[in-house]
Design an enzyme around this catalytic site. Structure first.
Site, mmCIF file in Angstrom:
data_model
loop_
_atom_site.group_PDB
_atom_site.id
_atom_site.type_symbol
_atom_site.label_atom_id
_atom_site.label_comp_id
_atom_site.label_asym_id
_atom_site.label_seq_id
_atom_site.Cartn_x
_atom_site.Cartn_y
_atom_site.Cartn_z
ATOM 1 N N ASN A 109 3.338 -13.717 3.680
ATOM 2 C CA ASN A 109 2.924 -13.007 2.716
ATOM 3 C C ASN A 109 2.632 -12.804 0.997
ATOM 4 O O ASN A 109 4.355 -13.249 0.238
ATOM 5 C CB ASN A 109 3.335 -11.133 3.401
ATOM 6 N N GLY B 86 2.266 -7.357 1.506
ATOM 7 C CA GLY B 86 2.976 -7.104 2.126
ATOM 8 C C GLY B 86 4.689 -7.806 1.956
ATOM 9 O O GLY B 86 5.543 -7.739 3.440
ATOM 10 N N HIS C 158 11.384 -14.572 -2.459
ATOM 11 C CA HIS C 158 11.576 -15.615 -2.222
ATOM 12 C C HIS C 158 10.824 -15.782 -1.128
ATOM 13 O O HIS C 158 11.242 -15.315 -0.002
ATOM 14 C CB HIS C 158 13.441 -15.515 -1.264
ATOM 15 N N HIS D 193 9.323 -17.412 1.987
ATOM 16 C CA HIS D 193 9.929 -18.203 3.706
ATOM 17 C C HIS D 193 8.172 -16.964 4.251
ATOM 18 O O HIS D 193 7.030 -17.284 3.998
ATOM 19 C CB HIS D 193 10.405 -16.799 4.163
ATOM 20 N N HIS E 95 6.868 -16.291 7.948
ATOM 21 C CA HIS E 95 7.108 -16.492 9.394
ATOM 22 C C HIS E 95 6.774 -16.714 10.359
ATOM 23 O O HIS E 95 5.851 -17.357 10.089
ATOM 24 C CB HIS E 95 6.351 -14.641 9.544
#
Ligand code: AMP
Length: 116
Positions: free
Chosen positions: A88, A94, A99, A101, A103
């Site tokens: 996101n 969202g 930082h 990342h 999913h």
């Protein structure tokens, strides 16, 4: 601007304990505390990037390449045959932790994932 007090910075520094499933000198992979699918892994680079764009534009190429190869490897090692990767970018998309990342989500139907 990068907020060095964000939750992932604290996880990387060891201030907040997590269920770590992989770590090397470039990144960590952890289980999401609030899983949106039966398998929900977060892959987080250790250096400070706000989001995907910051990472691909400002990290060195070998870190970018290592990171995305590891996303695939971690998914495979965790026996995720079919999966979705999501990042996101921005609050309205969202993003809640600023930082970068990715999913890794698996074990849910596409429809269930879209409705999350
Ligand atoms: P995003 O909303 O895309 O920025 O993703 C942030 C993710 O971090 C969410 O799915 C949260 O559930 C997850 N999260 C927040 N705090 C923790 C934590 N302490 N340990 C593991 N996952 C977390």
């Amino acid at each position: 601007m990068y907020d060095k007090n964000n939750v992932f910075a604290k996880i990387i520094s060891g201030e907040i304990p997590v269920k770590k499933i992989y770590e090397d000198n470039i990144l960590i992979a952890i289980l999401d505390i609030n899983p949106a699918a039966p398998t929900h892994i977060l892959v987080i680079p250790k250096k400070s990037y706000i989001d995907f764009e910051d990472f691909v534009n400002n990290a060195n190429l070998s870190d970018v390449s290592h990171y995305f190869k590891k996303v695939a490897e971690i998914a495979k090692e965790n026996k995720v045959p079919n999966y979705r990767i999501i990042s996101n970018i921005g609050r309205e998309a969202g993003q809640s932790v600023f930082h970068f990342h990715t999913h890794i989500l698996s074990g849910m139907s596409n429809l269930e994932l879209i409705n999350k």
